[in-house]
Structures are given as C-alpha cells and as structure tokens.
Design a protein around this motif. Structure first.
Motif, short mmCIF file in Angstrom:
data_model
loop_
_atom_site.label_atom_id
_atom_site.label_comp_id
_atom_site.label_asym_id
_atom_site.label_seq_id
_atom_site.Cartn_x
_atom_site.Cartn_y
_atom_site.Cartn_z
N ASP A 1 -5.80 7.13 0.28
CA ASP A 1 -4.60 7.87 -0.06
C ASP A 1 -3.85 8.35 1.18
O ASP A 1 -2.72 8.85 1.08
N HIS A 2 -4.48 8.22 2.35
CA HIS A 2 -3.85 8.66 3.59
C HIS A 2 -3.16 7.51 4.32
O HIS A 2 -2.83 7.63 5.50
N ALA A 3 -2.92 6.41 3.63
CA ALA A 3 -2.31 5.23 4.26
C ALA A 3 -0.88 5.48 4.73
O ALA A 3 -0.39 4.77 5.61
N THR A 4 -0.22 6.50 4.17
CA THR A 4 1.16 6.79 4.57
C THR A 4 1.24 7.81 5.70
O THR A 4 2.33 8.19 6.12
N ARG A 5 0.08 8.25 6.19
CA ARG A 5 0.08 9.21 7.30
C ARG A 5 0.23 8.49 8.64
O ARG A 5 0.08 7.26 8.73
N HIS B 1 4.35 4.56 13.50
CA HIS B 1 4.00 3.72 12.36
C HIS B 1 2.95 4.40 11.50
O HIS B 1 2.06 5.09 12.01
N THR B 2 3.03 4.18 10.21
CA THR B 2 2.00 4.68 9.30
C THR B 2 0.73 3.84 9.44
O THR B 2 0.75 2.74 10.00
N GLU C 1 -0.74 2.29 7.12
CA GLU C 1 -0.53 1.04 6.37
C GLU C 1 0.15 -0.01 7.24
O GLU C 1 -0.27 -1.17 7.27
N ARG C 2 1.15 0.39 7.98
CA ARG C 2 1.87 -0.57 8.82
C ARG C 2 1.01 -1.02 10.00
O ARG C 2 1.03 -2.19 10.39
N ARG D 1 -0.02 -2.06 0.56
CA ARG D 1 -0.68 -0.79 0.21
C ARG D 1 -2.13 -1.01 -0.23
O ARG D 1 -3.05 -0.31 0.23
#
Length: 285
Positions: A147-151, A110-111, A113-114, A132
């Motif tokens: 900006d690293h929420a999708t990592r 999971h990212t 964000e999730r 987001r």
C-alpha cells in the motif's frame, strides 16, 4: 551449460590523473590491476578489502557501467564488451546492482511504483499485471507494505529504502546481483534483516551474488567463496571457511586480525541455516 556464470580475466582499469600546482604532473592511476575472478551459478562470491582496494571499480567494470582498460569479461558464455543493441539490453536485465547508499541510488522525485518498474520501462518490456500490481507484489517479496507504493524514498527508513533497491533489482529476474556495500550503511540490527532477505531471495530464485564488502562478519554469513583485494589486485581466493580459518596471504591475515571476533550467535545461525538447506536438498532428491 557450465557452472560458471561470470568469468573475468586480467581486468585492468586506469584513470587519468591531472597534475596540479607548479610541479604537478599528469599521469595514470591503476585502480584495478590484472584482476581475474569467477562467479558460479547460484553462489555468492564476496569481494572484500579495505576502502580504496579496487572492489567497487571491479564491480562497475563487470556491470559495464565503466569501460575496461584491458582484460575480458565473459557472462553466460558471451563477451560483455562485444554486446550491442538487444544483446546489451538483455545483459542489463541479467546483471543488476544494489548500491551502498539507497537514498542516492533512488530518484527522490519518483514513487516506489515508478522506481521498481523503471528497469522494465527501460527495457521496453511489458509490466505483468500492470505497474501497481507488479510493484505491490515485489514490495511484498522484500518485506514492504504494497500500500506504500505511491510513497517517495524519503518517506522510508534506510533499511526500507535498501529493500526498495533490492525490489528494483528483482524486477527483471536477474542472473547476477552485484551488491556493492549494500548493508554497510545500515544499523547492525537492520543489516541482519537485509542479509537474511538476500539469502532468502537467492534460495527462491537461484541467482548469484557478487557481494562487495569490508565487514567480514557479514561476509561470513553470506559468502560461498571469498576473494580478497589489496591495492587493485586479488591476493587470495578460496572457499569461505578456508579463507577465514586458514588465510594464506599476509594481507588477509592482517585484515582478519583487525576485525572484532565474529559473533558466535551469527555463526551458529549460519551453520543451522546451512544444515537446513542441505536437508531440504536431500529431501528433494
């Protein structure tokens, strides 16, 4: 409303032990034995002791991750084991855990964000401003780049991953955070950063901590009060400075004697922070 947020009375947890070999016998092991403790609103109670003393089991009983064999747990005026349905969901929001190993407690698929929004999804609650924006705001609060929420968790250092765990806990505005050896797996320099973050967030939000630890140097920096566990029992409880400066139980004295001297620079920083906090409180009156 009383000052007591959590009150546990006479907690017992027994586990069944299966026998092995020709002479092996089955039986029970009492990991928590008649434990009583209280956590007041806005304070940090440190539960300390050696590995195997029953600290983490006690934490899981309080969070209702496992069931008690005996005893009662009252949280904010409600009996925890009587909660069902919506009341149990509310309790899950109000009590959050931050675990020792951030990587094992974060889903690697999971990212961020999730992960951060998962408690709200579990509670079937709307995510303010969208996933987001909500995740980004929480990441900023714990010192991470939004900006690293999708990592994914593996793309972060240990200290950063622990900050993600803290952000996840904050997502549902808890009243109590149980930090189970939350800094023990981190490097010393990173420990200090995470400890400072935990204290800052408590100042801002006013929630309580049950801080599970064996590192007494860290405990002295964060605790309001200290409860010492040995062999599944609490052997001593008191204000932090009283327990550190004048321990009463022989086990507490041995525990303190086995630990390297508390770093003077940490103690000086703690005293400065406490003085600054008192001055702020007096200015607000």
């Amino acid at each position: 409303m009383t000052d007591t947020l959590l009150r546990a009375r006479n907690l017992v947890k027994e586990f069944t032990v299966s026998g092995g070999g020709l002479l092996g016998r089955s039986g029970t092991f009492r990991a928590v034995d008649d434990v009583s403790l209280e956590v007041r609103r806005g304070e940090t109670l440190a539960l300390v002791g050696e590995s195997g003393s029953g600290k983490s089991t006690t934490a899981r009983l309080i969070a209702r991750l496992i069931d008690t064999t005996g005893g009662t747990i009252e949280f904010d005026g409600r009996e925890v084991h009587a909660l069902t349905g919506n009341a149990l969901h509310a309790f899950r929001s109000e009590v959050q855990m931050v675990f020792q190993d951030p990587y094992s407690s974060l889903n690697p698929k999971h990212t961020v964000e999730r992960i951060v929004t998962a408690p709200l999804v579990y509670q079937r609650r709307p995510i303010p401003g969208g996933a987001r924006a909500f995740a980004g705001a929480l990441m900023e609060r714990v010192g991470l780049d939004p900006d690293h929420a999708t990592r994914f968790p593996a793309q972060f250092s240990g200290g950063q991953a622990q900050r993600i765990g803290i952000a996840r806990a904050l997502a549902v505005s808890p009243k109590l955070i149980i930090a189970d050896e939350a800094v023990s797996a981190l490097d010393v320099s990173v420990q200090a950063q995470v400890v400072n973050l935990l204290r800052q967030l408590q100042d801002e939000e006013g929630f309580s901590y049950l801080f599970i630890a064996h590192d007494l140097a860290v405990v002295r920096q964060v605790a309001t009060r200290v409860a010492v566990m040995n062999g599944g029992r609490i052997v001593e409880t008191g204000d932090r400075d009283t327990v550190f400066d004048a321990p009463q139980d022989p086990y507490t004295r041995r525990l303190l004697a086995a630990v390297p001297r508390i770093r003077p620079e940490w103690d000086a920083a703690r005293r400065r922070n406490e003085q600054a906090r008192r001055e702020r409180e007096e200015a607000e009156l």
